[in-house]
Motif scaffolding. Sequence first.
Motif, PDB file in Angstrom:
ATOM      1  N   ALA A  33       0.814  -1.229   0.000  1.00  0.00           N
ATOM      2  CA  ALA A  33       0.000   0.000   0.000  1.00  0.00           C
ATOM      3  C   ALA A  33       0.845   1.275   0.000  1.00  0.00           C
ATOM      4  O   ALA A  33       0.358   2.351   0.338  1.00  0.00           O
ATOM      5  N   MET A  34       2.111   1.144  -0.396  1.00  0.00           N
ATOM      6  CA  MET A  34       3.006   2.296  -0.390  1.00  0.00           C
ATOM      7  C   MET A  34       3.113   2.894  -1.789  1.00  0.00           C
ATOM      8  O   MET A  34       4.023   2.572  -2.546  1.00  0.00           O
ATOM      9  N   GLY A  35       2.169   3.777  -2.116  1.00  0.00           N
ATOM     10  CA  GLY A  35       2.252   4.419  -3.418  1.00  0.00           C
ATOM     11  C   GLY A  35       0.938   5.054  -3.807  1.00  0.00           C
ATOM     12  O   GLY A  35      -0.083   4.876  -3.135  1.00  0.00           O
ATOM     13  N   SER A  36       0.977   5.811  -4.902  1.00  0.00           N
ATOM     14  CA  SER A  36      -0.216   6.517  -5.360  1.00  0.00           C
ATOM     15  C   SER A  36      -0.481   6.207  -6.821  1.00  0.00           C
ATOM     16  O   SER A  36      -1.117   6.974  -7.521  1.00  0.00           O
ATOM     17  N   SER A  37       0.023   5.067  -7.304  1.00  0.00           N
ATOM     18  CA  SER A  37      -0.111   4.823  -8.732  1.00  0.00           C
ATOM     19  C   SER A  37      -0.331   3.360  -9.102  1.00  0.00           C
ATOM     20  O   SER A  37      -0.553   3.042 -10.267  1.00  0.00           O
ATOM     21  N   THR A  38      -0.273   2.441  -8.123  1.00  0.00           N
ATOM     22  CA  THR A  38      -0.390   1.008  -8.396  1.00  0.00           C
ATOM     23  C   THR A  38       0.673   0.546  -9.406  1.00  0.00           C
ATOM     24  O   THR A  38       0.469  -0.410 -10.143  1.00  0.00           O
ATOM     25  N   GLU A  39       1.785   1.235  -9.439  1.00  0.00           N
ATOM     26  CA  GLU A  39       2.869   0.816 -10.329  1.00  0.00           C
ATOM     27  C   GLU A  39       3.876  -0.099  -9.641  1.00  0.00           C
ATOM     28  O   GLU A  39       4.670  -0.740 -10.307  1.00  0.00           O
ATOM     29  N   THR A  40       3.878  -0.112  -8.301  1.00  0.00           N
ATOM     30  CA  THR A  40       4.921  -0.878  -7.617  1.00  0.00           C
ATOM     31  C   THR A  40       4.496  -2.312  -7.296  1.00  0.00           C
ATOM     32  O   THR A  40       5.215  -3.034  -6.619  1.00  0.00           O
ATOM     33  N   SER A  41       3.343  -2.721  -7.788  1.00  0.00           N
ATOM     34  CA  SER A  41       2.887  -4.095  -7.544  1.00  0.00           C
ATOM     35  C   SER A  41       3.843  -5.104  -8.158  1.00  0.00           C
ATOM     36  O   SER A  41       4.305  -4.929  -9.288  1.00  0.00           O
ATOM     37  N   TYR A  42       4.111  -6.177  -7.409  1.00  0.00           N
ATOM     38  CA  TYR A  42       4.930  -7.266  -7.929  1.00  0.00           C
ATOM     39  C   TYR A  42       4.217  -7.965  -9.089  1.00  0.00           C
ATOM     40  O   TYR A  42       4.832  -8.638  -9.898  1.00  0.00           O
ATOM     41  N   PHE A  43       2.901  -7.788  -9.172  1.00  0.00           N
ATOM     42  CA  PHE A  43       2.107  -8.472 -10.193  1.00  0.00           C
ATOM     43  C   PHE A  43       1.757  -7.568 -11.366  1.00  0.00           C
ATOM     44  O   PHE A  43       0.796  -7.816 -12.096  1.00  0.00           O
ATOM     45  N   GLY A  44       2.515  -6.507 -11.546  1.00  0.00           N
ATOM     46  CA  GLY A  44       2.322  -5.650 -12.717  1.00  0.00           C
ATOM     47  C   GLY A  44       1.398  -4.489 -12.420  1.00  0.00           C
ATOM     48  O   GLY A  44       0.593  -4.509 -11.489  1.00  0.00           O
ATOM     49  N   VAL A  45       1.530  -3.453 -13.231  1.00  0.00           N
ATOM     50  CA  VAL A  45       0.782  -2.223 -13.030  1.00  0.00           C
ATOM     51  C   VAL A  45      -0.702  -2.421 -13.402  1.00  0.00           C
ATOM     52  O   VAL A  45      -1.022  -3.235 -14.268  1.00  0.00           O
TER      53      VAL A  45
END
Lengths: 488, 97
Positions: A129-141
């Motif tokens: 939950a550290m971010g404002s873009s859902t880009e840091t997911s290990y499972f892709g943006v």
Amino acid sequence: MSRLFEYSAGEVIERVRSRELSVEEYIESIIERIRDKDELINAYITVTAEEALETARKIDERIRDGKDAGRLVGVALAVKDNICTKGIKTTCASRMLENFYPPYDASVIERVKEEGAVIIGKTNMDEFAMGSSTETSYFGVTRNPWDLARVPGGSSGGSAAALVMNEATLALGSDTGGSIRCPASYCSIVGLKPTYGLVSRYGLIAYANSLEQIGPMARTVYDCALLLTVISGFDPKDSTSANLPCKDYTTYLRDDVEDIRVSVPKEFLGEGVDDKVKDCMWRAIEKLEELGASYREVSIPSLKYALPSYYIIAMSEASSNLARYDGIRYGFKTSESEGDWSKVYSRNRRLGFGLEVRRRIMLGTYALSAGYYNRYYIKALKIRALIRREFEETFKESDVMMGPTMPVPPFKIGERINDPLSLYMCDLLTVPANLTGYPAISVPCGFIGDLPVGLQIIGKPFDEGTILRVAYTFERNTDFHKRRPCIF
Amino acid sequence: MKGKRITRDTVEHIAWLAHIELSDEEKNLLTEQFNKILDYFEVIDEVDTENVPPTYHVLDLVNIFRDDMPENPMSREEALRNASEKEDGFFKAPRIV
């Protein structure tokens, strides 16, 4: 098959109760929709199709037997993947928890299940939950349905994107510094961060516990109020849960803002806030004025320090919370297991956590370390006290506070990810509600071209009823919530 | 006081405190980024907080007590389900001493 997935939660419940709608057919239609559309946006990490259909059939049976099946009967609910679901993989979008199966349900999950909701899957998010873009997911943006080249906001980006694409009817998110309101704004849906203590955090995988709350996300204000009604209330398993009488938030929804006094802090419209976003917000406020509300501009000087204070506190708490990930009892464990405990622990954390998570743990560690504790952590907590005082003052003469939810419209995927500070700046207008614990909602209030803009309405502690009522009135008198993305 | 407050050595020290291994490249990148972020945080120094008590928590919380009643515990099998290494019903951890 007809487009059953288009129903709002209110419509599903009514039709299921009157036996016009089979829960199984409706859930099938949602699953079909996910199969059809999710590869475009990647809103889900896990889809629980089999379990959902089985639950749907059981609910249909109960209805046939004339039994009451709950206040959310049959409704397809997407759950952010940092909320524990018994027996359903809960990854926090991290390699660290890639294969984690919680042995228990979060309290909010127990509640929605009791009320007949059908969990349809677990949604994508920024790692931990550290971010404002859902880009840091290990499972892709996750991609923004309004423009696939842009971010859906975060960290509850999957929940918001799933809703706007009708891949779910309701969703749960969590909000530590804006993680419900930001994607709600960027995807043009409704998202509410409750007052700190209103909703149990038991079973929410912790990032910064003094700031975060689980909250409802929906396509309409009514649906949002309905889900809040079910998930809110005292829970002895969360020692920060407020012991207050339960409320039915849908009863607050009336088309009327005549007695509402709005304050607009000028600090919400300063440097870094896009002019077109400001225009949208002012038009929204004019609309509310037309409908009878009054507004005044105010100043909350310490808001200038909200963002750095928020990050210092959040990172400090994160460094402590995430110390538990050693890869021993659960979580990622390296196969290179030679070396002592310290070595293996450090390696598990290097390989298990993405860079942003490590960055925040390390900065938090620094802020709490000898010699810096007073300068950063304690100082930030003191500023937090100042902001809260100024909020209390402002709310003596106003019922709600308003501003844009996000300072800028949805940005391009990749545009900010390599410059952490520029991403942190996106949380400028959402973090004050977390620092003070006040409730806040984001509702669709316009578009810049095809890109959505959200209006943020902050209320007094435990006065969710008022912000929902103002949001409802705004929704009833505008059409922004009816617009759908062109890939729809 | 802008500029280099964080050196590569500091980053290595923090990484050690936080138990996070870093590659050489990551150490360089983080040194640069930490300086930039901490420069931005510096703005809080200008606030006078002399007589302000820190807010750890937004609710006025008091300690909550309950009776220490046992509930149904998790089975051993369930508790071990997520562990990558186990032996004879225990978690298996790396050597400590």
